[in-house]
Design a protein around this motif. Structure first.
Motif, PDB file in Angstrom:
ATOM      1  N   SER A  50       0.864  -1.182   0.000  1.00  0.00           N
ATOM      2  CA  SER A  50       0.000   0.000   0.000  1.00  0.00           C
ATOM      3  C   SER A  50       0.894   1.222   0.000  1.00  0.00           C
ATOM      4  O   SER A  50       2.045   1.179   0.431  1.00  0.00           O
ATOM      5  CB  SER A  50      -0.937   0.006   1.208  1.00  0.00           C
ATOM      6  N   GLY A  51       0.369   2.306  -0.516  1.00  0.00           N
ATOM      7  CA  GLY A  51       1.161   3.520  -0.606  1.00  0.00           C
ATOM      8  C   GLY A  51       0.696   4.369  -1.758  1.00  0.00           C
ATOM      9  O   GLY A  51      -0.511   4.492  -2.010  1.00  0.00           O
ATOM     10  N   ALA A  52       1.643   4.947  -2.497  1.00  0.00           N
ATOM     11  CA  ALA A  52       1.272   5.848  -3.589  1.00  0.00           C
ATOM     12  C   ALA A  52       2.326   5.811  -4.683  1.00  0.00           C
ATOM     13  O   ALA A  52       3.522   5.671  -4.417  1.00  0.00           O
ATOM     14  CB  ALA A  52       1.092   7.279  -3.084  1.00  0.00           C
ATOM     15  N   PHE A  53       1.853   5.906  -5.925  1.00  0.00           N
ATOM     16  CA  PHE A  53       2.722   6.158  -7.065  1.00  0.00           C
ATOM     17  C   PHE A  53       2.929   7.666  -7.143  1.00  0.00           C
ATOM     18  O   PHE A  53       1.968   8.431  -7.059  1.00  0.00           O
ATOM     19  CB  PHE A  53       2.079   5.688  -8.367  1.00  0.00           C
ATOM     20  N   SER A  54       4.161   8.110  -7.350  1.00  0.00           N
ATOM     21  CA  SER A  54       4.454   9.538  -7.420  1.00  0.00           C
ATOM     22  C   SER A  54       5.172   9.865  -8.723  1.00  0.00           C
ATOM     23  O   SER A  54       6.124   9.176  -9.102  1.00  0.00           O
ATOM     24  CB  SER A  54       5.317   9.975  -6.230  1.00  0.00           C
TER      25      SER A  54
END
Length: 731
Positions: A311-315
């Motif tokens: 889980s997290g984010a693409f940046s």
């Protein structure tokens, strides 16, 4: 080593130049070299001790621009174009072949490594006993010989042997140990069944790979250059028997999946902003190995990132070199530690993955002007009053509008309708031409414009239209019963009336010109369809025939009593032929000819033309058919040499594999062995009988300027037999 290349500028700036080299001989190796500065065209390759001694050859050169369009120039003279496209872009047309010789680029390395610089697998054995259940592990012991640099990774791939869709278990072990164990924990999510080892990949710390395939195939490449692998020597490692069976786990495939994602940045961003997409992923039994997100933007611009958390984010930091326009996801792929993956490619694949979340617009970056991927083309040799169509297609950051003009590019004083058409259809200008002129079109998209090339129209009189005006065949009557047939088709759209022709079969007069061994008494017979319409044995020396010979430019006969044959014919039927034989079974060389005898000043729009000329004969050691294009404009022709294709019509003894070579004078300008399937359309357009797909007949299409041409028909590998040689005028 240094290589220098020159790159012709395209619509967009060059992004990269890569050169792939391979070493051959006792060692194998593939390296991909990139130019530090694509604009200078210099590719440097420092040679050190990791290079294997031996001869290196260039096998590919790939040039890519900043829009991710690329052309791959291969050693076999083929060029492969590729374009990552936006929704309105449909193709990128690159050249099909190239004429750059790679042989002069070869070089030899000495004084480096005398052995192959790659690690090699020497053994792999199973340590576990099947069947395996959830909670147990499949275990294997491996042994590897060292390369010149340390080992970095060992990857294995097991494939389910009976699943209806591809089911694999593919762990990657990062290790420098040359001996050790590979352990595959069997989770409850693993599908029951038999698994067979399909691949073993060894990667060293420099990215050099050796790939062992099922049933003994081995290749070598580089981790940073997928697809660059080349086959190397056969392996003695039999990996096909390394199997295990899973029972008591899952009865279905349980891949990883996404549970949620969302965009956490504005829908419109500029340089300095960071585009973020939050996500949550669920895996069953194994952790996440990686998640790959690739964005595609205007003109195929690609941005890509990798993450490894569940889980997290693409940046994506947006910088000033981003192209203005809309970006969306090309694909999102989630892979777990066992190599199982789910790939989301559109909004219909996975309900939890709406691609609408992956859409945003960039403003304040680079504005790229629109460009043409279909330019309007010139039309030469049209008659006054003819309707001509010009087609153009442009691609831009937004909708594309079109404005046509008469005159040279840049001259906007004479606009033409249609003023605009939206993508993706492009624009078509239909105009009736009365005199020679020029047209061009300006495209506009997102406030930027681009102008097309000039499309020139040349108006000619009917007499100036390019057309077939002669067929001649110099061959031999090799036995007392030998014969051959010339065919010709007369007509054309909008034509009527009779066609004036001169038909000849010369033997003795050839001898007077220095041709040895000519037939002493040739004879010709004329046919309309299957019906015989006339014949001639000895031409008789009539004044009308002498004048006709002079008018069409034929060489004069030796005298009025020569035993050559000739007739001046007025043809009103479409399909016609001339059969050439000899009197009394005479043998020797003979030339047979068909001439268009319509005087050039008398040639009008309604004058019938020679639409097709042909000869059917045994090839012997080769058959040459000459033909002439008259007029002042180019003619597009279809040329066929048919052997297998005429056998169904009852022709016996046909050549099994004919080939053709096309010459202008003594210069070869075209050739074909087995006909390409796309030529079928050209044949259909002129009513040529169809060839069977895969037959070994020969054919090509060529656009020819006025002049003299010849077709050499032979059999591949010295084979021979009866063949039909045809030349058609194409629309």
């Amino acid at each position: 080593m240094e290589f220098r290349c020159t790159i012709a500028p395209g619509t967009a700036a060059t992004r990269s130049v890569e050169l792939t080299i391979a070493a051959f001989g006792n060692v194998r190796g593939v390296r991909v070299l990139a130019a530090a500065d694509p604009q200078t065209g210099v590719i440097s390759a420092p040679v050190d001790t990791t290079w294997a001694n031996g001869r290196y050859e260039v096998i590919a050169v790939v040039v890519a621009d900043v829009w991710s369009r690329s052309l791959s120039y291969n050693a076999d003279s083929k060029v492969t174009p590729e374009l990552r496209v936006n929704p309105d872009e449909v193709f990128y047309a690159g050249p099909a072949t190239h004429s750059f010789g790679f042989a002069p680029l070869a070089f030899t390395v000495t004084g480096a490594s005398p052995v192959a610089p790659r690690p090699e697998l020497i053994s792999l054995e199973t340590l576990s006993t099947s069947p395996l259940t959830a909670g147990q592990s499949a275990r294997f012991r491996y042994a590897i010989t060292p390369g010149l640099v340390p080992l970095a990774k060992v990857a294995v791939s097991f494939r389910h042997t009976t699943a209806t869709r591809a089911v694999t278990l593919a762990p990657v072990i990062e290790t420098s140990a040359l001996t050790g164990e590979i352990t595959l924990p069997i989770a409850a999510s693993v599908m029951n069944g038999r698994y067979r080892l399909a691949l073993v990949t060894l990667t060293d710390v420099e990215g050099r790979q050796t790939i062992y395939r099922q049933f003994g195939g081995v290749s070598e490449g580089w981790e940073t250059a997928p697809g660059s692998n080349v086959e190397v020597e056969s392996s003695n490692i039999a990996i096909q028997n390394t199997e295990f069976v899973v029972e008591g786990a899952s009865t279905t495939v349980v891949p990883p999946r996404f549970t949620a994602w969302s965009r956490q940045s504005p829908a419109v961003v500029g340089p300095g902003a960071v585009v973020r997409f939050a996500y949550d992923a669920a895996t069953v039994g194994y952790p996440v190995r990686q998640i790959r997100l690739r964005l595609i933007g205007p003109f195929g611009a690609i941005r890509e990132t990798l993450v490894s958390a569940s889980s997290g984010a693409f940046s994506f930091p947006v910088t000033a070199d981003w192209t203005n326009g809309t970006y969306t996801a090309e694909f999102v792929t989630l892979t777990d530690a066992m190599g199982r993956n789910v790939s989301v490619r559109d909004a219909n694949n996975v309900a939890l993955a709406p691609f609408e979340e992956f859409v945003f617009e960039v403003r304040g970056g680079i504005t790229i002007p629109p460009y043409f991927n279909i330019q309007p083309t010139a039309e030469t040799g049209v008659l006054a009053g003819t309707f001509v169509s010009f087609v153009a297609r442009g691609v831009g950051l937004g909708p594309v509008t079109y404005q046509w003009f008469r005159g040279e590019p840049g001259d906007t004083s004479a606009p033409f309708t249609p003023a605009s058409d939206p993508q993706p259809r492009g624009s078509q200008l239909n105009v009736q031409i009365q005199q020679s002129t020029t047209f061009w079109v300006r495209i506009t998209s997102a406030g930027a414009t681009a102008d097309s090339n000039a499309a020139r129209v040349v108006v000619v009189t009917p007499a100036g239209l390019g057309r077939l005006i002669n067929l001649s065949v110099l061959t031999g009557l090799d036995s007392p019963t030998d014969e051959f047939t010339l065919g010709y088709v007369v007509g054309g759209n909008g034509t009527s009336g009779s066609k004036a022709l001169v038909l000849r079969a010369a033997g003795p007069s050839l001898g007077a010109l220095g041709v040895p061994g000519t037939v002493s008494d040739p004879k010709l017979e004329t046919f309309a369809g299957a019906g015989k319409t006339g014949e001639n044995d000895n031409w008789g020396g009539g004044a009308d025939l002498v004048a006709a010979f002079t008018a069409v430019g034929a060489f004069p006969y030796a005298g009025p009593t020569s035993r050559d044959a000739a007739v001046a014919a007025s043809i009103t039927t479409r399909d016609n032929s001339v059969r050439v034989t000899s009197v009394g079974g005479a043998t020797g060389a003979v030339i047979a000819e068909v001439y268009d005898a319509t005087p050039t000043p008398s040639f009008g729009t309604a004058t019938p033309r020679l639409l097709n000329v042909s000869v059917r004969k045994h090839l012997g050691r080769g058959l040459t058919a000459g033909f002439v294009i008259g007029g002042s404009t180019n003619v597009r022709v279809l040329i066929r040499v048919i052997g297998p294709g005429i056998a169904p019509f009852g022709v016996a003894g046909t050549v099994t594999d004919p080939q053709l070579a096309l010459f202008r004078g003594t210069t070869q300008i075209g050739a074909n062995d087995d006909w390409p399937l796309d030529i079928a359309t050209a044949g259909n357009s002129v009513g040529a009988f169809a060839l069977t797909s895969g037959s070994r007949d020969a054919a090509l299409v060529a656009t020819l300027t006025p002049g003299n041409y010849s077709v050499l028909a032979t059999g591949v590998g010295g084979t021979t037999g009866v063949a039909l040689v045809e030349v058609y005028e194409l629309p």
